[in-house]
Every structure is written in structure tokens, then in C-alpha cells.
Design a protein around this motif. Structure first.
Motif, mmCIF file in Angstrom:
data_model
loop_
_atom_site.group_PDB
_atom_site.id
_atom_site.type_symbol
_atom_site.label_atom_id
_atom_site.label_comp_id
_atom_site.label_asym_id
_atom_site.label_seq_id
_atom_site.Cartn_x
_atom_site.Cartn_y
_atom_site.Cartn_z
ATOM 1 N N THR A 14 -2.420 12.744 -39.002
ATOM 2 C CA THR A 14 -1.349 11.765 -39.169
ATOM 3 C C THR A 14 -0.387 11.791 -37.990
ATOM 4 O O THR A 14 -0.078 10.756 -37.384
ATOM 5 C CB THR A 14 -0.580 12.029 -40.477
ATOM 6 N N THR A 15 0.085 12.988 -37.640
ATOM 7 C CA THR A 15 1.013 13.109 -36.514
ATOM 8 C C THR A 15 0.347 12.703 -35.203
ATOM 9 O O THR A 15 0.949 12.014 -34.373
ATOM 10 C CB THR A 15 1.527 14.555 -36.403
ATOM 11 N N ALA A 16 -0.910 13.090 -35.026
ATOM 12 C CA ALA A 16 -1.618 12.792 -33.783
ATOM 13 C C ALA A 16 -1.785 11.289 -33.582
ATOM 14 O O ALA A 16 -1.488 10.764 -32.505
ATOM 15 C CB ALA A 16 -2.979 13.476 -33.776
ATOM 16 N N LEU A 17 -2.247 10.598 -34.596
ATOM 17 C CA LEU A 17 -2.474 9.160 -34.462
ATOM 18 C C LEU A 17 -1.162 8.394 -34.316
ATOM 19 O O LEU A 17 -1.084 7.420 -33.555
ATOM 20 C CB LEU A 17 -3.265 8.640 -35.665
ATOM 21 N N LEU A 23 -6.095 10.791 -22.493
ATOM 22 C CA LEU A 23 -5.336 11.259 -23.645
ATOM 23 C C LEU A 23 -5.966 10.773 -24.940
ATOM 24 O O LEU A 23 -6.112 11.539 -25.907
ATOM 25 C CB LEU A 23 -3.885 10.774 -23.544
ATOM 26 N N ALA A 24 -6.342 9.492 -24.971
ATOM 27 C CA ALA A 24 -6.961 8.940 -26.181
ATOM 28 C C ALA A 24 -8.293 9.626 -26.477
ATOM 29 O O ALA A 24 -8.601 9.951 -27.630
ATOM 30 C CB ALA A 24 -7.149 7.436 -26.029
ATOM 31 N N LEU A 25 -9.107 9.844 -25.438
ATOM 32 C CA LEU A 25 -10.389 10.527 -25.626
ATOM 33 C C LEU A 25 -10.190 11.930 -26.177
ATOM 34 O O LEU A 25 -10.932 12.378 -27.068
ATOM 35 C CB LEU A 25 -11.133 10.590 -24.293
ATOM 36 N N SER A 26 -9.199 12.628 -25.659
ATOM 37 C CA SER A 26 -8.915 13.980 -26.122
ATOM 38 C C SER A 26 -8.537 13.978 -27.603
ATOM 39 O O SER A 26 -9.032 14.788 -28.391
ATOM 40 C CB SER A 26 -7.792 14.591 -25.291
ATOM 41 N N VAL A 27 -7.673 13.048 -27.982
ATOM 42 C CA VAL A 27 -7.210 12.983 -29.374
ATOM 43 C C VAL A 27 -8.346 12.583 -30.307
ATOM 44 O O VAL A 27 -8.617 13.252 -31.322
ATOM 45 C CB VAL A 27 -6.034 11.995 -29.507
ATOM 46 N N TYR A 28 -9.035 11.489 -29.999
ATOM 47 C CA TYR A 28 -10.110 11.013 -30.874
ATOM 48 C C TYR A 28 -11.255 12.024 -30.955
ATOM 49 O O TYR A 28 -11.883 12.194 -32.003
ATOM 50 C CB TYR A 28 -10.639 9.671 -30.376
ATOM 51 N N GLY A 29 -11.534 12.687 -29.819
ATOM 52 C CA GLY A 29 -12.610 13.671 -29.824
ATOM 53 C C GLY A 29 -12.295 14.860 -30.706
ATOM 54 O O GLY A 29 -13.147 15.320 -31.479
ATOM 55 N N GLN A 30 -11.067 15.364 -30.624
ATOM 56 C CA GLN A 30 -10.693 16.517 -31.437
ATOM 57 C C GLN A 30 -10.658 16.179 -32.927
ATOM 58 O O GLN A 30 -10.954 17.024 -33.776
ATOM 59 C CB GLN A 30 -9.322 17.036 -31.003
ATOM 60 N N LEU A 31 -10.321 14.927 -33.228
ATOM 61 C CA LEU A 31 -10.237 14.513 -34.635
ATOM 62 C C LEU A 31 -11.567 13.985 -35.168
ATOM 63 O O LEU A 31 -11.696 13.759 -36.374
ATOM 64 C CB LEU A 31 -9.163 13.425 -34.800
ATOM 65 N N ARG A 82 -12.823 10.985 -34.577
ATOM 66 C CA ARG A 82 -12.559 9.612 -35.022
ATOM 67 C C ARG A 82 -13.626 8.652 -34.476
ATOM 68 O O ARG A 82 -14.178 8.853 -33.392
ATOM 69 C CB ARG A 82 -11.184 9.152 -34.522
ATOM 70 N N GLN A 83 -13.851 7.569 -35.223
ATOM 71 C CA GLN A 83 -14.846 6.587 -34.812
ATOM 72 C C GLN A 83 -14.408 5.799 -33.584
ATOM 73 O O GLN A 83 -15.227 5.197 -32.894
ATOM 74 C CB GLN A 83 -15.125 5.625 -35.960
ATOM 75 N N GLU A 84 -13.091 5.798 -33.283
ATOM 76 C CA GLU A 84 -12.595 5.102 -32.102
ATOM 77 C C GLU A 84 -13.072 5.748 -30.800
ATOM 78 O O GLU A 84 -12.921 5.186 -29.711
ATOM 79 C CB GLU A 84 -11.061 5.062 -32.099
ATOM 80 N N LEU A 85 -13.644 6.957 -30.907
ATOM 81 C CA LEU A 85 -14.045 7.704 -29.717
ATOM 82 C C LEU A 85 -15.052 6.922 -28.877
ATOM 83 O O LEU A 85 -14.891 6.793 -27.663
ATOM 84 C CB LEU A 85 -14.640 9.053 -30.126
ATOM 85 N N ALA A 86 -16.088 6.383 -29.527
ATOM 86 C CA ALA A 86 -17.148 5.702 -28.776
ATOM 87 C C ALA A 86 -16.620 4.477 -28.046
ATOM 88 O O ALA A 86 -16.912 4.265 -26.860
ATOM 89 C CB ALA A 86 -18.276 5.310 -29.725
ATOM 90 N N GLU A 87 -15.817 3.668 -28.728
ATOM 91 C CA GLU A 87 -15.271 2.461 -28.102
ATOM 92 C C GLU A 87 -14.373 2.823 -26.920
ATOM 93 O O GLU A 87 -14.436 2.186 -25.853
ATOM 94 C CB GLU A 87 -14.484 1.656 -29.134
ATOM 95 N N ALA A 139 -16.415 13.382 -24.330
ATOM 96 C CA ALA A 139 -16.389 12.387 -25.405
ATOM 97 C C ALA A 139 -17.747 11.711 -25.568
ATOM 98 O O ALA A 139 -18.220 11.497 -26.695
ATOM 99 C CB ALA A 139 -15.319 11.344 -25.114
ATOM 100 N N LEU A 140 -18.396 11.359 -24.459
ATOM 101 C CA LEU A 140 -19.703 10.708 -24.537
ATOM 102 C C LEU A 140 -20.750 11.634 -25.155
ATOM 103 O O LEU A 140 -21.557 11.212 -25.991
ATOM 104 C CB LEU A 140 -20.146 10.269 -23.138
ATOM 105 N N LEU A 141 -20.735 12.901 -24.758
ATOM 106 C CA LEU A 141 -21.687 13.862 -25.316
ATOM 107 C C LEU A 141 -21.413 14.098 -26.799
ATOM 108 O O LEU A 141 -22.337 14.184 -27.609
ATOM 109 C CB LEU A 141 -21.611 15.181 -24.540
ATOM 110 N N ARG A 142 -20.144 14.200 -27.139
ATOM 111 C CA ARG A 142 -19.774 14.403 -28.541
ATOM 112 C C ARG A 142 -20.194 13.194 -29.384
ATOM 113 O O ARG A 142 -20.606 13.332 -30.532
ATOM 114 C CB ARG A 142 -18.260 14.621 -28.649
#
Length: 412
Positions: free
Chosen positions: A278-281, A314-322, A324-329, A356-359
Motif C-alpha cells: 500500500t505504501t509503496a504503490l 524506480l518503477a521496475l524496482s517497485v513492481y519487481g519486488q512486489l 505486480r502485473q505492471e512489471l511486464a508493461e 525485471a525482464l528475467l523475473r
């Protein structure tokens, strides 16, 4: 400044393993014209001449270096040379006046007292607006250089500039606040360089004096700079979040949008690292919102590194750690952006993108970007790059053992 630029050209040649004759040949090969000579290379490296922008373009290609950075440093060197020439002319006029005075009072009286007085007056002369602006501009250039130089390359330049500000501060007069801010910004960068080199005690001392400068100048964004840098070396995620929360408060208001985007983006990273989705997003949304209003031409000079590429990272780092489906886009958008232009600060961006791509399962594209990242990390080793190299290695398929070995060398 001219000497520093000459040192840079000397270092580029030596890094390429060339003699001055070989450097001239390499530049001529790029230009297609046999106009460069060993003598001219020597004059560049002695600080006697500064290459034109046209020649700099050939040097950049011959040495595999950033043209933008070379042009920026050359412009600063030319400006410094012009000021030095004006100052030298003034000093020559002073000598002439003192010589005339000596003639008037006789050779016996042409001793040291008035010369000591002249020197005392020179030391007490207040800085003018142009001198202050020059020091402040140099601070911004150094912050921008952080993306294109290693910490070891930057260390001497930053510390030398900080010494110049410290020496000038007593003569700042009405410009004392501006000089204090420039000093604090330089100290914060010196702290980041020290941290990157593993000297954490020195980094902490620099961050503390940068904070002191912020308080003395009444300039909260400067404290935000020190706190956000310090967050990378915080002992715990909770401590990092505390620093970053204060930093976001310090950059509220107009003129700080890019700085706010960085502070909120870092807060999102730290929150994602401990699974606080919640805080991250929420923090990442605020980072994107702030960045949409950023005007790099009118904001703090030290936020020049906050580019669209850095926002992607920054977005890749956040989405990757969480997870999230937004990672691929986000990853594919970053690939498209990097396809048009590779930024100077590509180490962090490429590392986050490869991971991010590998994940996300795009193994082919992930390996391709990982190779780009490995080359960038080897050219510009830094602490953040080493951390990302470890993350990439952990996700590479077993068949990429050579790439994994190369990246492991980058983390050593």
C-alpha cells in the motif's frame, strides 16, 4: 578548470592504452582527415589548448566516451580560462600601478608594505555575482557528471570544488546563502561518492555537514538531498523510510517537483522491499505525479539525473519486488525508450530492466539487456550496479554461465 579538463583528456588516452601518436591516429581515423598531430594532443593534455566541439565529437567516438559530458566540461574550462585571462589582465594592471608608485617614492621605498596591503585587500575582496554563479554552476555540472563517471574519477573533482567553495565562503558577502547552498550540495555529492567507495563514516560526516548547510541557509530541499542519499546506506528499512519521509516533506512546494519524484520513488522502493504494498504503490503514484510537473531547467541543479529512464528504474524496482502485473508493461516501455537512446546513467536502469525482464519471464530480452548491463557495469563500476548485478545473476538461466561469471566479477 582547464587543467582538470586536460587531466580528463590524459586519462581517456591512458585508459585506451595509447601513446599520444596513437591517440592522434585514432582521432584521425574517426574524422577521416589526417589533421590531428601528437603535438596537438600534447597541448590538449597540458591545458594549453581546448578542443573545439567538432574535435570533441571525434575524441568521444575514438575513446568511447560521452560527448555530452566532454562538451560540458570543455565549456566550463573555456569559461574558467576567460575569467583567468581577465583576472591576469587586472593583476598586470595592479603590477603596473605598484611599479609607478615605486618609481615615485624611490627604489629604497619600493619594499613590501604596500604589496602586503595589496594582498590583504585582495583577500578581503567580496565575491561578485558572476563568481558565485560560476561556483554554483560547477556544482550542478558535478552532480550531472555522477551518472557518467565512476566514484574514483569523481572524488578528486568534487573535493577540489568543495575546497574552492570553502575558501570563497568568507568573501561571499551578500551571496553567502547561495554559496552555503552550493557548498552543501557539493558536500552531499562528496558523501555519495564516499559511500560508493565504501567509506561510510566519511559519507555520514559529509551528509551531516550538508544538513547543517541546509539549516544555516534555510533551504529544506538541500536537506532532502542529503537525506535521500543517506537512505541508501541506512541500517534498516525503517530508518531509510524515516529519512525519506522527512525528505518528501522538505521538497513540498513549487520548484521541487523532480526532487519530490526522487524522494517518493525511493520511499516506494524501501516500502516495496519490506512488502508494504500500500505504501509503496501510493508513494510511486506520487512520484509519477510529481515528475509530470518537473521542469529541469528551473529546478535544483542536482536533480538532472532524474530522467524518464530513472523513473522507469524506480518503477521496475517497485513492481519487481512486489511481483505486480505492471512489471511486464513497464519493462517493455523501458526497452522501447532505451532503444532510442542509452542514458549516461545506464548502469542502474539496465540492471533494473534486465532483472525485471528475467523475473517477468521474457528470458530472451532479459539476457540481451543483461549483456548491455554487464558492459555498462564494467565501464562504470558502482555500489548500486554491484547490487543489481547480484540480482541479475540470481535469475539468469544455467546456460548463461559466462554472462553470470562476468557479472559476478563486477560484484567483486
Amino acid at each position: 578548470m582547464a587543467i582538470e579538463f586536460a587531466d580528463l583528456l590524459l586519462r581517456l588516452r591512458r585508459d585506451a592504452g595509447r601513446t599520444q601518436d596513437q591517440q592522434a591516429d585514432a582521432i584521425n581515423a574517426v574524422s577521416g582527415r589526417p589533421t590531428m598531430t601528437r603535438r596537438e594532443i600534447n597541448r590538449y593534455e597540458q591545458g594549453k589548448n581546448i578542443p573545439t566541439n567538432h574535435t570533441l565529437a571525434h575524441i568521444a567516438v575514438a575513446c568511447g566516451y560521452s560527448l555530452e559530458y566532454l562538451q560540458r566540461e570543455a565549456a566550463a574550462a573555456r569559461a574558467r580560462r576567460k575569467k583567468d585571462a581577465c583576472r591576469e589582465a587586472e593583476e598586470q594592471d595592479d603590477v603596473k600601478r605598484r611599479t609607478l608608485l615605486g618609481s615615485a617614492v624611490g627604489a629604497a621605498a619600493a619594499a613590501e608594505p604596500w604589496e602586503r596591503l595589496a594582498r590583504a585587500l585582495e583577500r578581503g575582496r567580496k565575491l561578485d555575482a558572476d563568481a558565485v554563479a560560476g561556483l554554483a554552476d560547477r556544482t550542478g555540472v558535478l552532480h550531472a557528471s555522477e551518472g557518467g563517471l565512476t566514484a574514483r574519477e569523481l572524488k578528486r573533482m568534487v573535493e577540489s570544488h568543495l575546497d574552492a567553495i570553502v575558501a570563497a565562503l568568507p568573501r561571499a558577502g551578500e551571496h553567502e546563502r547561495a554559496m552555503t547552498i552550493a557548498g552543501g550540495e557539493t558536500a552531499a555529492l562528496a558523501g555519495w561518492v564516499a559511500w560508493d567507495l565504501g567509506d561510510h563514516a566519511r559519507a555520514h560526516a559529509y551528509y551531516q555537514v550538508a544538513t547543517d548547510c541546509a539549516e544555516a541557509a534555510g533551504h529544506p530541499p538541500l536537506r532532502a538531498l542529503a537525506l535521500t542519499y543517506a537512505s541508501y546506506g541506512a541500517a534498516t528499512p525503517a530508518e531509510a523510510a524515516q529519512l525519506l519521509t522527512q525528505a518528501t516533506k522538505d521538497v513540498r512546494g513549487p520548484g521541487n517537483a523532480a526532487a519530490a519524484a526522487w524522494a517518493y520513488g525511493r520511499l516506494a522502493e524501501e516500502a516495496a522491499g519490506v512488502g508494504d504494498e500500500t505504501t509503496a504503490l501510493r508513494a510511486l503514484d506520487r512520484a509519477h505525479f510529481a515528475y509530470d510537473f518537473a521542469d529541469h531547467t528551473a529546478e535544483q541543479s542536482w536533480v538532472r539525473f532524474m530522467t524518464p529512464y530513472r523513473m522507469d528504474a524506480l518503477a521496475l524496482s517497485v513492481y519487481g519486488q512486489l511481483g505486480r502485473q505492471e512489471l511486464a508493461e513497464t519493462a517493455h516501455r523501458a526497452v522501447d525508450r532505451l532503444g532510442r537512446e542509452l542514458p549516461e546513467s545506464g548502469v542502474v536502469v539496465l540492471g533494473d530492466l534486465a532483472s525485471a525482464l528475467l523475473r517477468g519471464g521474457d528470458i530472451g530480452q532479459g539476457i540481451h539487456v543483461a549483456h548491455q548491463f554487464a558492459a555498462a557495469a564494467a565501464a562504470r563500476p558502482n555500489t548500486m550496479g554491484r547490487a543489481r548485478a547480484r540480482a541479475v545473476v540470481s535469475r539468469l538461466p544455467a546456460s548463461e554461465h559466462e554472462l553470470a561469471r562476468h557479472l559476478e566479477q563486477c560484484t567483486a
